[in-house]
Write a protein that holds these residues in place. Structure first.
Motif, mmCIF file in Angstrom:
data_model
loop_
_atom_site.group_PDB
_atom_site.id
_atom_site.type_symbol
_atom_site.label_atom_id
_atom_site.label_comp_id
_atom_site.label_asym_id
_atom_site.label_seq_id
_atom_site.Cartn_x
_atom_site.Cartn_y
_atom_site.Cartn_z
ATOM 1 N N GLU A 155 0.925 -1.389 0.101
ATOM 2 C CA GLU A 155 0.026 -0.001 0.037
ATOM 3 C C GLU A 155 1.125 1.240 -0.099
ATOM 4 O O GLU A 155 0.823 2.298 -0.681
ATOM 5 N N ARG A 156 1.932 1.007 0.846
ATOM 6 C CA ARG A 156 2.996 2.193 0.813
ATOM 7 C C ARG A 156 4.309 1.893 0.976
ATOM 8 O O ARG A 156 4.744 0.652 1.304
ATOM 9 N N ILE A 157 5.147 2.648 0.383
ATOM 10 C CA ILE A 157 6.649 2.259 0.551
ATOM 11 C C ILE A 157 7.502 3.359 1.042
ATOM 12 O O ILE A 157 7.236 4.624 0.707
ATOM 13 N N PHE A 158 8.295 2.928 2.135
ATOM 14 C CA PHE A 158 9.190 4.122 2.634
ATOM 15 C C PHE A 158 10.719 3.785 2.160
ATOM 16 O O PHE A 158 11.047 2.521 2.125
ATOM 17 N N ALA A 159 11.326 4.892 1.697
ATOM 18 C CA ALA A 159 12.672 4.651 1.273
ATOM 19 C C ALA A 159 13.823 5.010 2.153
ATOM 20 O O ALA A 159 13.773 6.126 2.570
ATOM 21 N N SER A 160 14.387 4.143 2.789
ATOM 22 C CA SER A 160 15.282 4.557 3.926
ATOM 23 C C SER A 160 16.694 3.762 3.325
ATOM 24 O O SER A 160 17.312 3.262 3.959
ATOM 25 N N ASP A 161 16.905 3.927 1.889
ATOM 26 C CA ASP A 161 18.172 3.467 1.295
ATOM 27 C C ASP A 161 19.226 4.211 1.064
ATOM 28 O O ASP A 161 19.738 4.025 0.244
ATOM 29 N N GLY A 162 19.137 5.199 1.980
ATOM 30 C CA GLY A 162 20.391 5.909 2.113
ATOM 31 C C GLY A 162 20.784 7.088 1.057
ATOM 32 O O GLY A 162 19.780 7.333 0.336
ATOM 33 N N ALA A 163 21.933 7.577 1.131
ATOM 34 C CA ALA A 163 22.126 8.880 0.411
ATOM 35 C C ALA A 163 22.020 8.797 -0.974
ATOM 36 O O ALA A 163 21.959 9.539 -1.902
ATOM 37 N N PHE A 164 22.335 7.484 -1.588
ATOM 38 C CA PHE A 164 22.378 7.176 -2.795
ATOM 39 C C PHE A 164 21.027 6.349 -3.261
ATOM 40 O O PHE A 164 21.116 5.353 -4.224
ATOM 41 N N SER A 165 20.074 6.651 -2.792
ATOM 42 C CA SER A 165 18.905 6.083 -2.723
ATOM 43 C C SER A 165 18.211 5.617 -4.327
ATOM 44 O O SER A 165 18.091 6.684 -5.160
ATOM 45 N N ALA A 166 18.105 4.455 -4.396
ATOM 46 C CA ALA A 166 17.465 4.072 -5.631
ATOM 47 C C ALA A 166 16.022 4.555 -5.801
ATOM 48 O O ALA A 166 15.572 4.758 -6.942
ATOM 49 N N VAL A 167 15.231 4.540 -4.972
ATOM 50 C CA VAL A 167 13.975 5.056 -5.134
ATOM 51 C C VAL A 167 13.915 6.599 -5.297
ATOM 52 O O VAL A 167 12.992 7.111 -6.179
ATOM 53 N N ARG A 168 14.728 7.345 -4.647
ATOM 54 C CA ARG A 168 15.007 8.891 -5.024
ATOM 55 C C ARG A 168 15.276 9.027 -6.271
ATOM 56 O O ARG A 168 14.794 9.951 -7.344
ATOM 57 N N LEU A 169 16.063 8.221 -7.097
ATOM 58 C CA LEU A 169 16.623 8.135 -8.472
ATOM 59 C C LEU A 169 15.322 8.078 -9.238
ATOM 60 O O LEU A 169 15.078 8.901 -10.259
ATOM 61 N N GLN A 170 14.408 6.922 -8.884
ATOM 62 C CA GLN A 170 13.180 7.043 -9.763
ATOM 63 C C GLN A 170 12.215 8.224 -9.402
ATOM 64 O O GLN A 170 11.782 8.631 -10.423
ATOM 65 N N MET A 171 12.228 8.648 -8.422
ATOM 66 C CA MET A 171 11.317 10.117 -8.199
ATOM 67 C C MET A 171 12.064 11.060 -9.167
ATOM 68 O O MET A 171 11.335 12.076 -9.644
ATOM 69 N N GLN A 172 13.273 11.156 -9.131
ATOM 70 C CA GLN A 172 14.005 12.287 -9.879
ATOM 71 C C GLN A 172 13.579 12.198 -11.296
ATOM 72 O O GLN A 172 13.511 13.168 -12.017
ATOM 73 N N LYS A 173 13.315 10.921 -11.759
ATOM 74 C CA LYS A 173 13.239 10.638 -13.178
ATOM 75 C C LYS A 173 11.741 11.027 -13.617
ATOM 76 O O LYS A 173 11.540 11.598 -14.530
ATOM 77 N N LYS A 174 10.841 10.734 -12.476
ATOM 78 C CA LYS A 174 9.553 10.974 -12.725
ATOM 79 C C LYS A 174 8.611 12.086 -12.326
ATOM 80 O O LYS A 174 7.806 12.705 -12.880
#
Lengths: 447, 447
Positions: A155-174
């Motif tokens: 239902e929900r995802i939290f990204a605590s995957d650090g300074a080089f977060s894979a999730v943030r990279l996806q947010m940066q693209k989208k």
């Protein structure tokens, strides 16, 4: 389908899972690395960290604070080593307050064990996040043991995957993500002083040792077993740098000149130096942290700061506590909840990010200079006379839980008081004189 | 193996290939889009741009300037439309200098044709860059027609693949890349006034039309065929925004209230508005631009700026000219060459990035206000009296080739002069008085 997925089982991810499970929600955690509780060895990336009041308070609120304290070494100040091997002690607080030195992996192990044993939280290790579907939301992971690629919806995802977060990279693209990352020209490398080192400075266990040398510095964190984890801060490139120290002889000459009292206690210096990675220092800021109530960044993934104030873990833990507050307040309105979480935390994490850059320069350049020591002396004096009206910045950050933004604001006001006392003629000789006391009284009377 | 690969056949990529081929080096260009010389239609992303002195000078240096001028409309100033349909003309320069309005795709076609016909440069279209190997260096592309994936190796790769550069993303993963991207809360959408529009303001072809409305604005660029390409700048979200204008009626009411004199000339308003994308405005800065003399960013891939000064293409063309200078100077020492390229250009592209943010606010909020018009009037007066000693910022950027950093520095100095004249009592009434002339003389005498 999991209710909530947490990406990253580091310090923030494991604590976050405890907070989420504590609120009766189902949570599963995925991490790309092996379970550190099983894996042995030292990657050279396990630099020690320090926990202070604000981090410990959060750990206490979930009941794990004392377990952590028992695995940490309390330290009461910095012991400055100058080039002539003279030592100067600078207490962190004026009332013998302590911060706690602990290895990152030990702390992480405690949180993982606590999450698993108290809440039965499922951790999936060796699962590298390959991609994120923000709308589903879901993550795709690849198991590094089996090679199996799996999609996990929640239902929900939290990204605590650090300074080089894979999730943030996806947010940066989208998304239209405002984003900045600024590297420091220096990096740091872990070097070890083993537990059997004895005598001289290594007898001082309840301090952080600092060898400030202008363009570079060494810091030593004590461990429970009597060993020290040191970090050498040095430029990556240039005349004197990690790149320039190419041979054993060059390295030993450099250490003999710069840190002569350290050399006898570092039998593994050469191996450590040439096998451990140089860790980058980077400030990362971004906004927004969340996407449509479905995906949110937290911890280093949302804000990465320099290690200079020892606040990385503490700030990440505060994120978890603030998120938990928002969960109490907003229930299932996740869009509002996640926006509110960001609006409460981001001004604070921006403030500590900027303060860390400032403090790193101070630590490296100023901690050993007379002007810096004099300012510290003046601050101590004001604080002794007016313990309730004056707190230095380091104390506000380290020994209180006041928001970072508030600490910053108060400090900027207080600086003007110290500036004025610094202008008293021959202040160096007069620090304990009635004249200076009168100036302090006069300045503090109007505050 | 190609000697040099250029990724991106847009304005900068196509001009860059001309510069490289002109220095006797083999170059091939890959672009993810179809050849715009063949493809028809209007994507709604082809907003007009303006070329000024510095961009045209670069085009002249490779012999294509006059072909471009012939396809462009010279404009001599802004025609401000207020809500009461009153018009005010603001000349861009004091000496009837012109800038040139041209559609992005027309300019791109000219450069592609010139590159192909004069130098036989090979362009590969429909080849989307999937990945970059910075060390090889090589790129992997996928043909959008055939689906075929191919690897292309070269001695060097230039990335002119725009603000969302695939090559830069790879550098961000692999290098310690300092990077920031900051979005504006507003975006812009292309709307067309067809060539058969006649009468009233559409008779004014040699101006840029501006409808400044505080939180939003409309800008109209003339085309050779008598049409106008307009861009509507508006918030993406909020009470009045692209998101809030959901129906035909809401849109028409908004236009009737805000831009009544435009509505009769925009027969396709509704279709354009609901089919064209809202283009983001983003400032991107990064460093380093290059990797080991093998790969370098250039143009929007290295620095993305707001369109407010009409400098995007001009700045990218200057990049090409500076790179060509460095190629002359450093020959085959590509590592030095690319570092020097960045150190000459980056301070300038940082300066224009900041000026564009500043100017966008000015255009939107201030261009129609009395204070702004008064400042412009004072500047014009000083410039008339001291044409060699005083140039306003817009003129320095648009009608000279002085470095952006230098224009910024001079402007900040000059502002203090205008500030002082603004303080003359009743300056509004006295602009042409001997008193003000004496103040100007006195202030300029000491400069």
């Amino acid at each position: 389908m999991a209710e909530i997925i947490v990406v990253g089982a580091g310090l923030v991810g494991s604590l976050l899972s405890i907070f989420i499970a504590g609120r009766g929600r189902e949570v599963e955690v995925y991490d790309r690395m092996p379970d550190i509780r099983l894996a042995g060895g030292n990657s050279g990336r396990s630099i020690n960290l320090t926990l202070c009041e604000r981090g410990l308070k959060v750990l206490d609120s979930v009941g794990v604070g004392d377990v952590v304290r028992a695995a940490a070494v309390p330290v009461y100040g910095r012991l400055i080593h100058d080039v002539k091997e003279e030592l100067t002690f600078q207490p962190y607080g004026n009332h013998r307050e302590a911060i706690y030195s602990i290895s990152r992996s030990d702390l992480n192990k405690i949180l993982l064990d606590y999450a698993a044993s108290h809440y039965g939280i499922k951790f999936h290790f060796d699962e590298k996040c390959l991609g994120v579907d923000l709308d589903a939301p879901s993550i795709e992971t690849k198991n590094s043991q089996t090679g199996l690629v799996t999609n996990h919806k929640a239902e929900r995802i939290f990204a605590s995957d650090g300074a080089f977060s894979a999730v943030r990279l996806q947010m940066q693209k989208k998304l239209r993500l405002n984003f900045s990352q600024q590297y420091w020209e220096q990096a740091y490398k872990e070097l070890r002083v083993p537990p059997d080192a004895a005598g001289k400075w290594t007898a001082e266990k309840n301090v952080i040792h600092v060898w400030p040398r202008g363009n570079y510095m060494l810091i030593g964190f004590p461990n429970l077993d009597g060993s020290f984890t040191c970090s050498l801060h040095l430029a990556l490139e240039g005349p004197l740098s990690f790149a320039s120290l190419k041979t054993k002889d060059a390295l030993l000459d450099f250490f003999q000149d710069s840190f002569p009292d350290v050399v006898p206690h570092m039998p593994e210096l050469v191996t450590d130096f040439f096998t451990h990675p140089a860790n980058s220092m980077v400030t990362i800021k971004c906004s927004p942290w969340s996407y449509e109530g479905k995906v949110s960044l937290i911890g280093d993934a949302a804000h990465s700061i320099f290690p200079s104030y020892g606040q990385g873990a503490n700030a990440g833990f505060e994120d978890c506590a603030t998120l938990a507050e928002c969960m109490e307040q907003y229930g299932d309105d996740w869009t509002t909840l996640l926006k509110e979480f960001e609006s409460r935390r981001r001004p604070n994490t921006n403030a500590i990010a900027d303060l860390c850059v400032e403090h790193f320069v101070e630590l490296r350049d100023l901690v050993g200079t007379p002007g810096f020591l004099l300012r510290k002396g003046i601050e101590r004096k004001i604080n002794q006379a007016y313990p309730d009206k004056y707190k230095d910045l380091y104390s506000m950050i380290t020994f209180t839980c006041m928001p970072y933004t508030e600490a910053l604001r108060v400090d900027r006001e207080q600086r003007t008081v110290v500036d004025q006392i610094m202008r008293v003629e021959d202040i160096e000789q007069k620090l304990d004189s009635p004249e200076v006391e009168r100036v302090i009284d006069r300045l503090m009377a109007v505050r």
